[in-house]
Design a protein around this motif. Structure first.
Motif, mmCIF file in Angstrom:
data_model
loop_
_atom_site.group_PDB
_atom_site.id
_atom_site.type_symbol
_atom_site.label_atom_id
_atom_site.label_comp_id
_atom_site.label_asym_id
_atom_site.label_seq_id
_atom_site.Cartn_x
_atom_site.Cartn_y
_atom_site.Cartn_z
ATOM 1 N N UNK A 1 0.850 -1.183 0.000
ATOM 2 C CA UNK A 1 0.000 0.000 0.000
ATOM 3 C C UNK A 1 0.894 1.244 0.000
ATOM 4 N N UNK A 2 1.022 1.880 -1.163
ATOM 5 C CA UNK A 2 1.893 3.050 -1.272
ATOM 6 C C UNK A 2 1.306 4.280 -0.578
ATOM 7 N N UNK A 3 0.068 4.194 -0.130
ATOM 8 C CA UNK A 3 -0.525 5.312 0.596
ATOM 9 C C UNK A 3 -0.447 5.111 2.112
ATOM 10 N N UNK A 4 0.276 4.075 2.527
ATOM 11 C CA UNK A 4 0.564 3.838 3.936
ATOM 12 C C UNK A 4 1.959 4.390 4.222
ATOM 13 N N UNK B 1 -0.021 11.117 -4.663
ATOM 14 C CA UNK B 1 -0.964 11.976 -5.384
ATOM 15 C C UNK B 1 -2.144 11.136 -5.882
ATOM 16 N N UNK B 2 -3.318 11.692 -5.731
ATOM 17 C CA UNK B 2 -4.538 11.116 -6.284
ATOM 18 C C UNK B 2 -5.278 12.218 -7.026
ATOM 19 N N UNK C 1 0.988 4.211 -8.929
ATOM 20 C CA UNK C 1 0.573 3.187 -7.969
ATOM 21 C C UNK C 1 -0.624 2.407 -8.471
ATOM 22 N N UNK C 2 -1.139 2.804 -9.635
ATOM 23 C CA UNK C 2 -2.117 2.025 -10.390
ATOM 24 C C UNK C 2 -1.665 2.035 -11.837
ATOM 25 N N UNK D 1 3.287 8.029 -6.658
ATOM 26 C CA UNK D 1 4.123 8.379 -5.522
ATOM 27 C C UNK D 1 5.473 8.819 -6.046
ATOM 28 N N UNK D 2 6.055 9.815 -5.409
ATOM 29 C CA UNK D 2 7.414 10.221 -5.740
ATOM 30 C C UNK D 2 8.231 10.341 -4.459
#
Length: 284
Positions: A80-83, A116-117, A179-180, A273-274
């Motif tokens: 999970x790159x948003x964790x 980023x989303x 990430x997708x 993600x960066x």
């Protein structure tokens, strides 16, 4: 493992799209990362959109030290790159090993990351939203660091070590990945650093609550040579040079998200993600 993606000849554009450059201005350009005091604009930067040809990055063998960017295949164990905790404990060490292997740096220090989303139907702009909200893609041409702010960031973060480290070559390189995937919506366009003249780069204040950073905004030039990597997968990363103290290599590579006319109508909004990293070369 080869990339099973159709490519175009290197001398023929893959597509054309609009990029938001900086409209030349007399005042000092500035962007606030938070709601500024009353009467002060969040940004005084006026966009100067230009439609440019974009070439297929997969048709060239790009190098971080020549063009200022490179595509690398990289499989991550992150689930999970948003964790944030998982990113710091798993992805930071992975990226450190990757950067050392790809650049020959003797030391890598990853100092932050951004996820980023894109919201559905969101217009590409500064990428910043209200505090506490996830950032969106940045839809303006920029470079994350400048001649001044690159070394200053080392001093800010590494304290007493900085003077010794700055006696040798150092660089700032971003590790950018979707990430997708495959990524179709709002991909990242990257500009060949060799096509950018010093006068195209404009120092721009980036104002935080506790400090003032500096980035480059970019004014338009027909010399700029733009690329992107179609259909990027989650096991691909883009290495992007944002500063280099060495003068005879790529130093600053402008970049921006853009509206992709080749994206299908039902393409999911971009997620990415960066990481931002200092690279130190003790033998240079």
């Amino acid at each position: 493992m080869s990339l099973a993606v159709e490519t175009r000849p290197v001398d023929r554009p893959l597509l054309a799209a609009s990029f938001n450059y900086l409209k030349p201005m007399k005042d000092r350009a500035a962007n606030y990362t938070y709601e500024p005091p009353a009467g002060v604009p969040r940004s005084n930067v006026v966009p100067d959109p230009h439609r440019v040809d974009i070439y297929d990055g997969r048709a060239i063998d790009a190098s971080v030290d020549r063009e200022g960017f490179a595509l690398v295949e990289h499989h991550s164990a992150v689930r999970d790159f948003f964790n944030d905790e998982e990113v710091r404990s798993v992805y930071y060490p992975e990226a450190e090993r990757l950067l050392k292997a790809q650049t020959g740096a003797s030391r890598v220090f990853i100092f932050d990351h951004t996820t980023r989303r894109r919201s559905p139907d969101e217009i590409l702009d500064s990428g910043r939203r209200g505090e506490g909200q996830p950032r969106g893609p940045v839809g303006r041409v920029h470079v994350d660091h400048t001649e001044r702010s690159g070394p200053q960031r080392v001093r800010d973060l590494l304290g007493d070590e900085a003077d010794g480290l700055l006696k040798h070559r150092f660089a700032v390189v971003n590790v950018w990945r979707p990430t997708k995937g495959p990524l179709e919506d709002a991909p990242l366009g990257v500009c060949d650093a060799r096509s950018v003249a010093p006068q195209d780069l404009v120092e721009t204040d980036l104002v935080y609550r506790d400090r003032k950073g500096e980035t480059y905004s970019v004014t338009y030039s027909p010399r700029h040579r733009w690329y992107f990597y179609p259909h990027m997968r989650i096991d691909e990363v883009l290495l992007l040079k944002c500063y280099d103290s060495r003068k005879d290599v790529a130093r600053f590579s402008p970049h921006s998200a853009f509206e992709n006319p080749l994206a299908p109508a039902n393409a999911p909004p971009r997620e990415s993600i960066e990481l931002r990293a200092f690279l130190f070369f003790e033998d240079q």
